[in-house]
Design an enzyme around this catalytic site. Structure first.
Site, PDB file in Angstrom:
ATOM      1  N   GLU A  44       0.846  -1.202   0.000  1.00 45.61           N
ATOM      2  CA  GLU A  44       0.000   0.000   0.000  1.00 45.61           C
ATOM      3  C   GLU A  44       0.875   1.243   0.000  1.00 45.61           C
ATOM      4  OE1 GLU A  44      -3.259  -0.414   2.880  1.00 45.61           O
ATOM      5  OE2 GLU A  44      -3.224   1.749   3.176  1.00 45.61           O
ATOM      6  N   ASP A  60       0.177   5.296   0.626  1.00 46.88           N
ATOM      7  CA  ASP A  60      -0.920   6.141   1.128  1.00 46.88           C
ATOM      8  C   ASP A  60      -0.652   7.625   1.171  1.00 46.88           C
ATOM      9  OD1 ASP A  60      -2.454   4.004   1.975  1.00 46.88           O
ATOM     10  OD2 ASP A  60      -1.619   3.986   3.997  1.00 46.88           O
ATOM     11  N   GLU A  82      -3.061  10.481   3.061  1.00 50.03           N
ATOM     12  CA  GLU A  82      -4.309  10.748   3.785  1.00 50.03           C
ATOM     13  C   GLU A  82      -4.288  12.200   4.230  1.00 50.03           C
ATOM     14  OE1 GLU A  82      -5.325   8.140   7.024  1.00 50.03           O
ATOM     15  OE2 GLU A  82      -5.172   6.356   5.777  1.00 50.03           O
ATOM     16  N   HIS A 127      -0.774  12.967   5.698  1.00 50.57           N
ATOM     17  CA  HIS A 127      -0.218  11.783   6.336  1.00 50.57           C
ATOM     18  C   HIS A 127       0.177  10.817   5.218  1.00 50.57           C
ATOM     19  CE1 HIS A 127      -0.623   8.455   9.451  1.00 50.57           C
ATOM     20  NE2 HIS A 127      -0.893   7.755   8.365  1.00 50.57           N
ATOM     21  N   TRP A 153      -9.708  10.025  15.852  1.00 51.35           N
ATOM     22  CA  TRP A 153      -8.250  10.191  15.870  1.00 51.35           C
ATOM     23  C   TRP A 153      -7.682  11.308  14.989  1.00 51.35           C
ATOM     24  CZ3 TRP A 153      -5.517   9.547  11.265  1.00 51.35           C
ATOM     25  CH2 TRP A 153      -6.213   8.917  10.215  1.00 51.35           C
TER      26      TRP A 153
END
Ligand SMILES: *[C@@H]1O[C@H](CO)[C@@H](O)[C@H](O)[C@H]1NC(C)=O
Length: 294
Positions: A103, A105, A107, A120, A197
């Site tokens: 993966e 990512d 974010e 992120h 979060w």
């Protein structure tokens, strides 16, 4: 003879200009993506030129690419949720499937109006992640579209924002660090509620009075190897399987950062990086991950 020669020349010229056209054709959301969830909250507009995701109290939404890719230079322009986006997360990533998936990512963690988003990033190989790096951006990502790119080739993964590299994950298999290079990945994106979060570690909750929250996508471009039923478009020369899969220019397959790009990356990391797993010794009492020590 003469006309034969001419028609050969014009064929070559036609082929060349077609090649250039092929390279320049932007992606189309109708052709390249499927809306996968959200019950009407994801919309493809402008004949496939624009896609919007939305989130309200009942649900978020998401889409994924029809193609699976094994390496590529993949660009997407995204305009993030504006105003009070605290608690929302817009995820944009490449992923394969299964417990030992790979993966890559991006974010985007929303925030109160005027407070900075966090970008992120993470890289999973063989199911193992824990490689977070986080950044503030040097612009307001909600005011306009910006280009978020993933260059993924057998030697490295480079995350870029508007052409500026912010992170590089190198292939260090020779040093025992696994690297994503065997599992084809799809492109995924979703907008969802993560107020347990996302913003200030979960302290700031989503304010549903501002819903629906919307993020927009345009100008997708994948200069990439498409894997379908076991065959890879990059190993069969000159058989472009889709208009935006330009097999005639594979420079990206061996691309690396030149000294100027490296300098820009160092500048971003110095000024805008707010978390780096490689600098988090407390988190790894047994010692930092191998890739951090090379
Ligand atoms: C939100 O703003 C606060 C205050 O400026 C900051 O500490 C935080 O990193 C920002 N971003 C997120 C996603 O929490």
């Amino acid at each position: 003879m003469g006309s034969h020669y001419l028609s050969t020349v014009s064929l070559i010229v036609t082929a060349l200009s077609l090649g250039i056209l092929v390279a320049a054709v932007a992606g189309n959301f109708n052709r390249d993506f499927d809306v996968t969830w959200g019950d009407g909250r994801a919309k493809i507009l402008n004949n496939g030129g624009l896609l919007t995701l939305s989130l309200d109290k009942a649900s978020g939404s998401g889409f994924q690419s029809k193609n699976e890719y094994l390496f590529g230079q993949i660009d997407m322009q995204i305009k993030l949720v504006a105003g009070n986006s605290a608690g929302t997360v817009t995820a944009y990533y490449l992923s394969s499937q299964g417990a030992t998936h790979d993966e890559i990512d991006f974010e985007f963690l929303g925030n109160l109006s005027g407070d900075p988003y966090i970008l992120h990033t993470n890289v999973f190989s063989q199911g193992k992640g824990n490689r977070e790096q986080q950044f503030y951006l040097w612009f307001d990502p909600t005011a306009d579209f910006h280009t978020y790119s993933i260059l993924w080739n057998p030697q490295r993964i480079i995350f870029s924002v508007d052409g500026t590299p912010i992170r590089e994950f190198k292939n260090l298999e020779s040093r025992g660090v696994s690297f994503p290079k065997n599992q084809p990945m799809r492109i995924y994106s979703s907008l969802w509620n993560a107020d347990d979060w996302a913003t200030r570690g979960g302290l700031v909750k989503t304010d549903w009075s501002h819903a629906p929250f919307t993020a927009s996508y345009r100008n997708f471009n994948a200069n990439a190897c498409v894997v379908s039923s076991g065959s890879n478009s990059c190993s069969t020369a000159r058989t472009a399987t889709s208009a935006n899969n330009n097999n005639n220019n594979k420079a990206w397959l061996s691309q690396e950062l030149d000294s100027t790009s490296l300098e820009r990356m160092r500048w971003v990391q110095k000024k805008y990086m707010i978390y780096n797993y490689c600098a988090d010794a407390k988190r790894f009492p047994q010692g930092l991950p191998t890739e951090c020590t090379i």
